[in-house]
Design a protein around this motif. Structure first.
Motif, mmCIF file in Angstrom:
data_model
loop_
_atom_site.group_PDB
_atom_site.id
_atom_site.type_symbol
_atom_site.label_atom_id
_atom_site.label_comp_id
_atom_site.label_asym_id
_atom_site.label_seq_id
_atom_site.Cartn_x
_atom_site.Cartn_y
_atom_site.Cartn_z
ATOM 1 N N LEU A 83 -54.368 10.182 106.650
ATOM 2 C CA LEU A 83 -53.103 10.186 105.918
ATOM 3 C C LEU A 83 -53.193 11.031 104.655
ATOM 4 N N MET A 84 -54.319 10.944 103.948
ATOM 5 C CA MET A 84 -54.501 11.742 102.740
ATOM 6 C C MET A 84 -54.402 13.226 103.045
ATOM 7 N N ASP A 85 -54.920 13.616 104.223
ATOM 8 C CA ASP A 85 -54.897 15.029 104.584
ATOM 9 C C ASP A 85 -53.545 15.461 105.138
ATOM 10 N N LEU A 86 -52.714 14.484 105.533
ATOM 11 C CA LEU A 86 -51.374 14.794 106.010
ATOM 12 C C LEU A 86 -50.319 14.732 104.901
ATOM 13 N N LEU A 87 -50.595 13.962 103.853
ATOM 14 C CA LEU A 87 -49.593 13.729 102.813
ATOM 15 C C LEU A 87 -49.141 14.984 102.064
ATOM 16 N N PRO A 88 -49.957 16.054 102.009
ATOM 17 C CA PRO A 88 -49.421 17.250 101.351
ATOM 18 C C PRO A 88 -48.114 17.753 101.937
ATOM 19 N N ILE A 89 -47.780 17.382 103.190
ATOM 20 C CA ILE A 89 -46.481 17.801 103.737
ATOM 21 C C ILE A 89 -45.341 17.112 102.996
ATOM 22 N N LEU A 90 -45.647 16.011 102.295
ATOM 23 C CA LEU A 90 -44.626 15.303 101.529
ATOM 24 C C LEU A 90 -44.706 15.594 100.038
#
Length: 248
Positions: free
Chosen positions: A204-211
């Motif tokens: 999730l930490m690595d995906l959160l930059p999309i937000l």
């Protein structure tokens, strides 16, 4: 590779045909050759200038990038599309702004709390650099950094993340990134190393930059294996949050 761009090409895909825009090749002697399609230039000088730019492109430089640097606007739309493209692979590790009180970091905490990970904050803990990194690597970092500068986020094989800064005296300070969890029974905050977090939280930490893209720049995200290590319900929630933020 590190020495040269072996080949580079741009084609326009139409309804029934594919049209060559340019194709560039660089041989083992770093000699570049480029072929252009039937480009509709306004003047002959424009075409000649593009040929000059092509011949002047370094072996290890993209011609597409070089043309933009030389203010050739013909490929600008294509370049801008790639410039806003971000591909997230299963092994991608996105660098974060590790300033604990930054807007970007606070946004990540907000989402991690909302997703029920138990994370309530971040912190940086100073560590002895020599116990975390090889001496030769630290020498190279010390050589590359200017006083007052810091590295990007550095990842260990186990998933721990570090930040190295160089002070005005040329000394390195190494900090590791920890996530804080709030204990249910006493409300105390306990730091966890990132390598001790669940695979789902790390993903999730690595995906959160999309937000939490800090520059608010329009981007296209391509995510490979979105559901890797992430519960399907969290995937749905992540997509919902992304769509909601995209409509603002």
């Amino acid at each position: 590779d590190n020495e040269r761009v072996h080949s580079e090409w741009l084609h326009q895909i139409r309804k029934t045909t594919t049209v060559l825009i340019f194709e560039r090749k660089t041989d083992a002697k770093k000699k570049t050759s480029i072929e252009f399609g039937n480009l509709n230039w306004e003047t002959k000088k424009d075409a000649e200038f593009l040929g000059f730019v092509a011949r002047g492109t370094r072996a290890n430089q993209l011609f597409l990038s070089e043309s933009i640097d030389r203010e050739v606007t013909y490929f600008e739309e294509v370049y801008n599309w790639f410039d806003k493209l971000m591909v997230i692979y299963p092994e991608s590790r996105f660098g974060m702004d590790l300033s604990v009180d930054s807007e970007h970091t606070n946004a990540m905490v907000k989402y991690l709390e909302r997703f029920g990970t138990g994370v309530c904050g971040f912190d940086l803990q100073k560590v002895v650099a020599e116990t975390e990194f090889p001496k030769e690597l630290l020498k190279d970092i010390a050589k590359d950094l200017k006083p007052g500068e810091k590295t990007g986020v550095m990842n260990s094989m186990g998933g721990q993340r570090y930040l190295i800064t160089k002070n005005k005296n040329g000394e390195l300070t190494t900090s590791k990134f920890v996530l804080k969890h709030r204990m249910v029974d006493c409300n105390d905050e306990v730091p966890f190393d990132t390598e001790d977090e669940s695979d789902g939280t790390i993903r999730l930490m690595d995906l959160l930059p999309i937000l939490t893209v800090p520059d608010n720049k329009p981007r296209v995200f391509v995510i490979d294996e979105l559901d890797r290590s992430v519960h399907p319900n969290l995937c749905y929630q992540l997509i919902d949050e992304f769509l909601a933020s995209s409509n603002q």
